[in-house]
Scaffold this active site. Structure first.
Site, PDB file in Angstrom:
ATOM      1  N   ASN A 224       0.873  -1.177   0.000  1.00 21.19           N
ATOM      2  CA  ASN A 224       0.000   0.000   0.000  1.00 21.19           C
ATOM      3  C   ASN A 224       0.916   1.235   0.000  1.00 21.19           C
ATOM      4  O   ASN A 224       2.139   1.111   0.125  1.00 21.19           O
ATOM      5  CB  ASN A 224      -1.002  -0.024   1.164  1.00 21.19           C
ATOM      6  CG  ASN A 224      -0.337  -0.022   2.532  1.00 21.19           C
ATOM      7  OD1 ASN A 224       0.800   0.406   2.680  1.00 21.19           O
ATOM      8  ND2 ASN A 224      -1.048  -0.514   3.535  1.00 21.19           N
ATOM      9  N   ASP A 295      -5.233  -7.632   0.710  1.00 21.15           N
ATOM     10  CA  ASP A 295      -4.992  -9.077   0.531  1.00 21.15           C
ATOM     11  C   ASP A 295      -5.750  -9.594  -0.684  1.00 21.15           C
ATOM     12  O   ASP A 295      -5.248 -10.437  -1.435  1.00 21.15           O
ATOM     13  CB  ASP A 295      -5.464  -9.859   1.772  1.00 21.15           C
ATOM     14  CG  ASP A 295      -4.651  -9.534   3.009  1.00 21.15           C
ATOM     15  OD1 ASP A 295      -3.478  -9.176   2.867  1.00 21.15           O
ATOM     16  OD2 ASP A 295      -5.208  -9.652   4.117  1.00 21.15           O
TER      17      ASP A 295
HETATM   18  N1  LIG Z   1     -12.263   3.686   1.114  1.00 18.95           N
HETATM   19  C1  LIG Z   1     -12.224   2.926  -0.003  1.00 18.95           C
HETATM   20  N2  LIG Z   1     -13.143   3.075  -0.986  1.00 18.95           N
HETATM   21  C2  LIG Z   1     -13.133   2.324  -2.091  1.00 18.95           C
HETATM   22  N3  LIG Z   1     -12.196   1.378  -2.339  1.00 18.95           N
HETATM   23  C3  LIG Z   1     -11.253   1.175  -1.415  1.00 18.95           C
HETATM   24  C4  LIG Z   1     -11.208   1.923  -0.201  1.00 18.95           C
HETATM   25  N4  LIG Z   1     -10.154   1.502   0.532  1.00 18.95           N
HETATM   26  C5  LIG Z   1      -9.568   0.533  -0.196  1.00 18.95           C
HETATM   27  N5  LIG Z   1     -10.221   0.332  -1.370  1.00 18.95           N
HETATM   28  C6  LIG Z   1      -9.851  -0.616  -2.436  1.00 18.95           C
HETATM   29  O1  LIG Z   1      -9.042  -1.641  -1.871  1.00 18.95           O
HETATM   30  C7  LIG Z   1      -7.715  -1.594  -2.431  1.00 18.95           C
HETATM   31  C8  LIG Z   1      -6.693  -1.964  -1.368  1.00 18.95           C
HETATM   32  O2  LIG Z   1      -6.833  -1.117  -0.278  1.00 18.95           O
HETATM   33  P1  LIG Z   1      -5.632  -0.537   0.579  1.00 18.95           P
HETATM   34  O3  LIG Z   1      -4.789   0.356  -0.233  1.00 18.95           O
HETATM   35  O4  LIG Z   1      -6.264   0.035   1.799  1.00 18.95           O
HETATM   36  O5  LIG Z   1      -4.803  -1.868   0.921  1.00 18.95           O
HETATM   37  P2  LIG Z   1      -4.089  -2.330   2.289  1.00 18.95           P
HETATM   38  O6  LIG Z   1      -3.722  -1.122   3.095  1.00 18.95           O
HETATM   39  O7  LIG Z   1      -3.009  -3.258   1.909  1.00 18.95           O
HETATM   40  O8  LIG Z   1      -5.253  -3.121   3.018  1.00 18.95           O
HETATM   41  P3  LIG Z   1      -5.123  -4.337   4.061  1.00 18.95           P
HETATM   42  O9  LIG Z   1      -3.734  -4.306   4.617  1.00 18.95           O
HETATM   43  O10 LIG Z   1      -6.208  -4.045   5.082  1.00 18.95           O
HETATM   44  O11 LIG Z   1      -5.427  -5.579   3.295  1.00 18.95           O
HETATM   45  C9  LIG Z   1      -7.562  -0.180  -2.979  1.00 18.95           C
HETATM   46  O12 LIG Z   1      -6.596  -0.148  -4.003  1.00 18.95           O
HETATM   47  C10 LIG Z   1      -8.990   0.075  -3.480  1.00 18.95           C
HETATM   48  O13 LIG Z   1      -9.202  -0.545  -4.729  1.00 18.95           O
HETATM   49 MG   LIG Z   2      -1.879  -4.756   2.801  1.00 22.61          MG
END
Ligand SMILES: Nc1ncnc2c1ncn2[C@@H]1O[C@H](COP(=O)(O)OP(=O)(O)OP(=O)(O)O)[C@@H](O)[C@H]1O
Ligand SMILES: [Mg+2]
Length: 346
Positions: A224, A295
């Site tokens: 992320n 994930d």
């Molecule tokens: N608030 C939101 N609204 C719409 N889509 C979202 C939102 N948050 C996340 N997403 C979708 O989910 C994808 C992955 O989210 P994020 O970037 O938060 O990953 P992450 O931080 O690795 O999550 P985690 O570690 O909880 O699995 C984003 O690229 C988007 O497509």
């Molecule tokens: Mg993640």
């Protein structure tokens, strides 16, 4: 269009739906090994009695049920399984009720847990959510209790994890390293498993909370944005800085590509030839819980690449899949049928 060094364009409008559906068809039976930090996501549900404790200003709940769901590295595995892949796990659980419940849930889903080492000296990493409410009421988390030992693994346990991973690597199509920085993905494990998978020509993907440059040579990574920034020790203030940072990660990791997920801002994919694509989220309006969406993206991205997708197509599939799981509460999954319907619906 992409192609020239550093070029970018908004690619949300040009999903090739028949092509994406065709790729999705080819997820079935792909073999994936997930190596990493296994977590039991536990939910303790209680019905509010309406009384406040005399010991502290907290509600008293009457226990109704308990549930164990796949968390940490088991979650991308569970997501890949739901999408039709054959999934193997390598990592560590404790000799406790949480570990047994987790393995039972995973086994029932058809996931191979034979590569999980049972370490009696440390508990299964468990995240307990105390939840007030019943099926008729909107559930509310009241507290979270984590049970863990984040010290280094016992050398004998590390050795057994490596043995399991190296036994499984030849049998699979891809290795996904899912590193929640809970202690399993040590330098020793990375050095033993990543080159082994690369040497055997397996697709390798890294989803890590830690320094991405520990995983040089992996095919792709799915950090992320905060994880990408942490690796480079700087914040991306604008699109130009994001693009420079993404390309620096690709080059520094010697990867084919890096997919940076950016929460509600969507995701951006960076390719070794300098191509960059930015994808806005596929679902803006029905967002209930974003836990574990990353994930889902990692699992979908890997399976899509195995199915023959290019980086943009794989990112688009991951993006549509994430748009489905954010509609669901908790770390959720999306089935192949649900994803197919979402692609077809647009
Ligand atoms: N608030 C939101 N609204 C719409 N889509 C979202 C939102 N948050 C996340 N997403 C979708 O989910 C994808 C992955 O989210 P994020 O970037 O938060 O990953 P992450 O931080 O690795 O999550 P985690 O570690 O909880 O699995 C984003 O690229 C988007 O497509
Ligand atoms: Mg993640």
């Amino acid at each position: 269009m992409g192609g020239a060094s550093g070029s970018s364009y908004n690619s949300s409008i040009d999903l090739n739906r028949p092509r994406l559906l065709d790729l999705l068809e080819r997820f079935a039976g792909r073999k994936l090994l997930v190596l990493g930090d296994m977590v039991a996501d536990e939910y303790w549900f209680g019905h509010p009695t309406g009384r406040i404790s005399r010991e502290a200003p907290i509600p008293i709940l009457r226990e109704t049920s308990r549930e164990t769901k796949p968390g940490g590295a088991t979650n991308p595995g569970y997501n890949a399984r739901t999408l039709g892949a054959e999934v193997f796990l390598a990592g560590v659980v404790g000799d406790d009720g949480s570990g047994r419940a987790l393995c039972q849930t995973l086994g029932q889903a058809g996931i191979d847990v034979g590569g999980l080492v049972v370490d009696p000296r440390r508990p299964t990493y468990t995240k307990i959510r105390v939840v007030a409410g019943s099926t008729q009421e909107m559930p509310q988390q009241v507290a979270r209790i984590d049970r863990f030992d984040d010290g280094e693994l016992d050398p004998a346990v590390t050795k057994r994890v490596i043995e399991h991973a190296c036994r499984l690597i030849p049998q699979v199509d891809a290795l996904l390293i899912s590193d929640y920085e809970n202690g399993v993905i040590s330098q020793e494990i990375v050095e033993a498993c990543l080159p082994e998978a690369i040497a055997r020509g397996k697709l390798t993907c890294v989803d890590s909370h830690g320094d991405l440059f520990r995983f040089r040579g992996a095919t792709v990574a799915t950090p992320n944005q905060p994880e990408a920034e942490a690796t480079l020790h700087r914040t991306f203030h604008d699109q130009a800085e994001l693009e420079a940072g993404g390309m620096e990660l690709v080059r520094g990791m010697q990867a084919r590509g890096v997919l940076i997920t950016r929460g509600s801002e969507g995701m951006s994919v960076f390719e070794v030839d300098g191509t960059i694509h930015h994808l806005p989220v596929s679902n803006l309006f029905e967002v209930r819980d974003v836990t574990g969406a990353g994930d889902t993206v990692a699992a979908t991205f890997v399976l899509a690449l195995l199915a023959g997708a290019n980086m943009l197509e794989a990112a688009q599939l991951g993006n549509v899949a994430a748009g489905q799981v954010v509609r669901k509460v908790g770390a959720a999954t999306v089935t192949r049928d649900e994803l197919a319907r979402a692609i077809a619906a647009g």
